[in-house]
Design a protein around this motif. Structure first.
Motif, PDB file in Angstrom:
ATOM      1  N   MET A   1       5.442  -2.117  -1.321  1.00 26.91           N
ATOM      2  CA  MET A   1       4.983  -3.330  -0.676  1.00 26.91           C
ATOM      3  C   MET A   1       3.964  -3.000   0.380  1.00 26.91           C
ATOM      4  O   MET A   1       3.875  -1.889   0.871  1.00 26.91           O
ATOM      5  N   SER A   2       3.227  -3.974   0.758  1.00 24.37           N
ATOM      6  CA  SER A   2       2.205  -3.757   1.786  1.00 24.37           C
ATOM      7  C   SER A   2       2.637  -4.413   3.061  1.00 24.37           C
ATOM      8  O   SER A   2       2.898  -5.589   3.132  1.00 24.37           O
ATOM      9  N   THR A   3       2.723  -3.609   4.108  1.00 22.47           N
ATOM     10  CA  THR A   3       3.070  -4.156   5.408  1.00 22.47           C
ATOM     11  C   THR A   3       1.910  -4.060   6.381  1.00 22.47           C
ATOM     12  O   THR A   3       2.035  -4.393   7.546  1.00 22.47           O
ATOM     13  N   SER A   4       0.771  -3.592   5.917  1.00 23.48           N
ATOM     14  CA  SER A   4      -0.383  -3.502   6.798  1.00 23.48           C
ATOM     15  C   SER A   4      -0.936  -4.892   7.069  1.00 23.48           C
ATOM     16  O   SER A   4      -0.939  -5.755   6.207  1.00 23.48           O
ATOM     17  N   GLN A   5      -1.392  -5.078   8.258  1.00 22.92           N
ATOM     18  CA  GLN A   5      -1.869  -6.396   8.632  1.00 22.92           C
ATOM     19  C   GLN A   5      -3.274  -6.617   8.082  1.00 22.92           C
ATOM     20  O   GLN A   5      -4.146  -5.783   8.204  1.00 22.92           O
ATOM     21  N   PRO A   6      -3.536  -7.753   7.483  1.00 21.11           N
ATOM     22  CA  PRO A   6      -4.867  -8.044   6.963  1.00 21.11           C
ATOM     23  C   PRO A   6      -5.842  -8.250   8.111  1.00 21.11           C
ATOM     24  O   PRO A   6      -5.466  -8.487   9.247  1.00 21.11           O
ATOM     25  N   ASN A   7      -7.129  -8.172   7.789  1.00 19.38           N
ATOM     26  CA  ASN A   7      -8.168  -8.297   8.809  1.00 19.38           C
ATOM     27  C   ASN A   7      -8.430  -9.754   9.150  1.00 19.38           C
ATOM     28  O   ASN A   7      -9.516 -10.281   8.917  1.00 19.38           O
ATOM     29  N   LEU A 266       8.970   8.969  -5.826  1.00 22.16           N
ATOM     30  CA  LEU A 266      10.181   9.727  -5.522  1.00 22.16           C
ATOM     31  C   LEU A 266       9.909  10.968  -4.676  1.00 22.16           C
ATOM     32  O   LEU A 266      10.849  11.572  -4.149  1.00 22.16           O
ATOM     33  N   THR A 267       8.642  11.354  -4.546  1.00 21.87           N
ATOM     34  CA  THR A 267       8.341  12.524  -3.718  1.00 21.87           C
ATOM     35  C   THR A 267       8.657  12.272  -2.242  1.00 21.87           C
ATOM     36  O   THR A 267       8.731  13.223  -1.455  1.00 21.87           O
ATOM     37  N   LYS A 397       1.621   6.084   3.431  1.00 22.24           N
ATOM     38  CA  LYS A 397       2.903   6.151   2.715  1.00 22.24           C
ATOM     39  C   LYS A 397       3.973   5.254   3.318  1.00 22.24           C
ATOM     40  O   LYS A 397       5.069   5.144   2.769  1.00 22.24           O
ATOM     41  N   VAL A 398       3.667   4.628   4.451  1.00 22.02           N
ATOM     42  CA  VAL A 398       4.659   3.754   5.089  1.00 22.02           C
ATOM     43  C   VAL A 398       5.092   2.597   4.172  1.00 22.02           C
ATOM     44  O   VAL A 398       6.283   2.323   4.036  1.00 22.02           O
ATOM     45  N   PRO A 399       4.144   1.884   3.511  1.00 21.12           N
ATOM     46  CA  PRO A 399       4.581   0.805   2.611  1.00 21.12           C
ATOM     47  C   PRO A 399       5.486   1.296   1.484  1.00 21.12           C
ATOM     48  O   PRO A 399       6.494   0.657   1.173  1.00 21.12           O
TER      49      PRO A 399
END
Length: 518
Positions: A1-7, A266-267, A397-399
Motif C-alpha cells: 500500500m502507499s502511505t506517502s502523502q500526495p503532492n 518477503l525479503t 520500503k515503508v509501504p
C-alpha cells in the motif's frame, strides 16, 4: 500500500473536518465489520439452521479474504489511484453488505462475506493514507492518533452494536447499517478528494504469486475451521487440505523470493526489526481477536446473556484504549518502543490470567473488570510495535513493510478465531470426561445428587440425568475457557523476547507511519 502523502496542500477548516469524518467513517465501518458479527453468531446459526461452529465461518472467511486482499493494495493504488480505489472499495463494500443481509443460507452468506472481506482490503490502509494527506505534516501525529482510535474502538463497539441490533431488529441489520454509512462516506470523499488523486501507471501483477497466496491461505483456513467437525487428521479431507496448504506455502515463498515483481516482498523478513515486530504483533492480535470472539459466545451459551448484554459487557475495553491513544502519540517519540511493547504484553498477560479464574455463576462485574483493564495494554499495543516494524526501513520500503505486517496481523486474527474455538471445544470435552468419570449409580454422591433433583424439583430419572449433564457441561465449558485464557497469558509472556531482538532507530518514516500497520 502507499502511505506517502500526495503532492497536494493539506485541507483546512470545514473541509478538513468533513474529510477526516468521512474517511474515518469508512475506516471505522471496515474495522467494525471484523467484529460486529461476533455476538450474532448464535442467532445467525439458529436462523440459518447450522451449528454454532459452522456459524463462526462468518467471521473467519471475512478475515481470510481480507488478509489475502491487503497485499494487493499497493498494486491497485498505483493502477487506479488512491481516491478511485478508496471510493470503489467503499461502493463494493456496500453491495457486499447488502448481499450479506439478504442471504437466505449459510453458503450464500459466506460468499458475500468473502466478497466483503476482499473489497475491504484496501480501505484501512487507504483511509490512513488519505487522513495523513489531509492534515499538515506537523500535525501528522494527531491524525495518526485519530486513526488509532478508529482501529482500537471498532472491535470494541462491534460486539455491543451487533448485540443491540440483533436483539432489537434482525441480524441482517448488522450488515444493512453499512449501506447509508458507506454511501455517505463515498459521496463526501468524492466531493472533497476527487481532485487530489495520486498518479496512476500500468503495472504487471504477480498472478502466480496471487494464485498461490489464495490457495495456501484458503486451504489452511478451511482446514482449521473444519478440523473439529471432521475429527482432524482421521479425515482424508483435512489431510489433503493440510498438504495443499503446506505445499502452496512452500511454492509461494520460493516464487516470491525469485520473481522480479513479487506481490509480497518477503525479503523484508531478513530485517530483524521487521521480523520481530511483525511476528509479535501478529501472534498477539491472533490471541486478542480469538479470545474476543469466545467471551460473548460463552456468556450467551452458558450464562444466559442476551446478545446485546454480551456485547455491552465487552464494551468497557474501549474506555482506556480511546483515552490512551492520543497520550501514546505524545509519549512514544521520546520513549523506547520495546519497553512500551513489553508493558503491553505484560498487561495482556495479566488480564488473561485474571480471566482464567472464571466460574459458572460469575457476576457481570467480574467479567467487566478485566475487560476494562484490557484497554490499557490496547492503548500501548499498536503504535510501538508499528514503529519497531518500520524503523530502519528505507523510505521506499515503508509501504511494503506496512502492508505485509498488516497482512500477517489480519491473517493471524482469522487463525486465532479458529484455534480459540478448537482449543476451547477440546478442553471442554476433556473436562467433561473427567467430571463424569465418577458419575455412575455406584457412586453415592452422584446418586444423592440425582435424588435431590427428584425430591426438590420433582424431576423424573431421565430429566434428572439431563439436568446433571447440563450442569457438568457448563462447568466443563468454563474450565475449558479458563484453560484458553491461561494459555493466552503464557503466550503473551513468551513472545516478549521477540521485541528485544530488534534495535529500533529514530526514523521519520516510522514516526509518520506509526499507524500504517493498522
Amino acid at each position: 500500500m502507499s502511505t506517502s502523502q500526495p503532492n497536494h496542500p493539506p485541507l483546512t477548516g470545514t473541509k478538513l473536518a468533513l474529510g477526516s469524518l468521512c474517511v474515518g467513517l469508512a475506516g471505522f465501518m471496515t474495522v467494525l465489520d471484523s467484529s460486529i458479527a461476533n455476538v450474532a453468531i448464535p442467532t445467525i446459526s439458529g436462523n440459518l439452521g447450522v451449528s454454532g461452529d459452522e456459524g463462526t465461518w462468518v467471521i473467519t472467511v471475512f478475515a481470510a479474504a481480507n488478509s489475502v486482499a491487503i497485499p494487493l493494495t499497493g498494486w491497485l493504488t498505483q493502477r487506479l489511484g488512491q481516491v478511485r480505489l478508496f471510493i470503489g472499495s467503499i461502493l463494493l463494500f456496500v453491495v457486499a453488505s447488502f448481499l450479506c443481509g439478504i442471504a437466505p443460507s449459510l453458503p450464500i452468506l459466506l460468499f458475500a462475506r468473502v466478497l466483503q472481506g476482499a473489497v475491504a482490503g484496501p480501505l484501512i490502509p487507504m483511509s490512513q493514507a488519505l487522513l495523513l494527506s489531509s492534515w499538515p505534516r506537523a500535525k501528522s501525529a494527531l491524525a495518526l492518533a485519530l486513526f488509532s482510535m478508529i482501529v482500537v474502538t471498532g472491535p470494541i463497539v462491534g460486539p455491543a452494536l451487533g448485540g443491540w441490533v440483533t436483539d432489537s431488529y434482525s441480524w441482517s441489520w448488522i450488515f444493512y447499517i453499512n449501506i447509508p454509512v458507506g454511501l455517505l462516506s463515498a459521496g463526501m470523499v468524492w466531493m472533497l478528494y476527487r481532485d487530489r488523486d495520486t498518479p496512476t501507471k500500468k503495472l504487471p501483477v504477480d498472478k502466480v504469486g496471487l494464485g498461490l497466496l489464495i490457495i495456501w491461505v484458503a486451504s489452511l483456513q478451511v482446514m482449521l475451521d473444519k478440523g473439529k467437525d471432521l475429527d482432524w487428521f482421521s479425515s482424508n479431507t483435512i489431510v489433503i487440505l493440510t498438504i495443499i496448504a503446506a505445499v502452496g506455502l512452500v511454492l509461494f515463498v520460493i516464487w516470491e523470493l525469485t520473481d522480479k515483481s513479487p506481490i509480497v516482498d518477503l525479503t523484508l523478513f531478513k530485517q530483524r526489526n521487521f521480523l520481530g515486530g511483525t511476528v509479535s504483533i501478529a501472534v498477539a492480535y491472533g490471541i486478542f481477536f480469538g479470545t474476543l470472539v469466545l467471551l460473548p459466545q460463552w456468556m450467551q451459551e452458558y450464562l444466559g446473556y442476551r446478545a446485546v448484554d454480551a456485547g455491552l459487557a465487552t464494551a468497557p475495553l474501549g474506555i482506556f484504549a480511546v483515552i490512551g491513544a492520543p497520550i501514546m502519540g505524545k509519549i512514544l517519540p521520546r520513549s523506547d518502543a520495546r519497553i512500551i511493547g513489553t508493558c503491553a504484553f505484560l498487561g495482556f498477560a495479566t488480564v488473561y490470567y485474571m480471566r482464567s479464574f472464571f466460574y459458572t455463576d460469575l457476576s457481570e462485574g467480574y467479567i467487566i473488570l478485566p475487560t476494562l483493564l484490557q484497554g490499557i495494554p490496547m492503548a500501548l499495543f499498536f503504535a510501538p510495535l508499528t514503529v519497531i516494524i518500520l524503523s530502519g526501513q528505507p523510505p521506499e520500503k515503508v509501504p511494503a513493510a506496512a502492508g505485509l505486517s498488516t497482512f500477517f496481523r489480519m491473517f493471524f486474527g482469522g487463525i486465532g478465531t479458529s484455534l480459540a474455538n478448537v482449543v476451547w471445544n477440546n478442553r471442554t470435552i476433556l473436562h467433561h470426561e473427567i467430571l463424569t468419570q465418577q458419575s455412575s449409580p455406584t457412586n453415592p454422591m452422584f446418586t444423592q445428587q440425582i435424588d435431590t433433583y427428584h425430591s426438590l424439583l420433582g424431576l423424573g430419572k431421565g430429566a434428572s440425568y439431563a439436568l446433571f449433564d447440563h450442569t457438568v457441561q457448563a462447568q466443563a465449558a468454563v474450565m475449558g475457557l479458563n484453560d484458553v485464557f491461561y494459555g493466552s497469558a503464557l503466550i503473551m509472556v513468551l513472545i516478549i523476547p521477540l521485541i528485544w531482538i530488534t534495535k529500533p532507530k529514530k526514523s521519520a518514516a516510522a514516526s509518520d507511519a506509526a499507524a500504517a500497520a493498522h
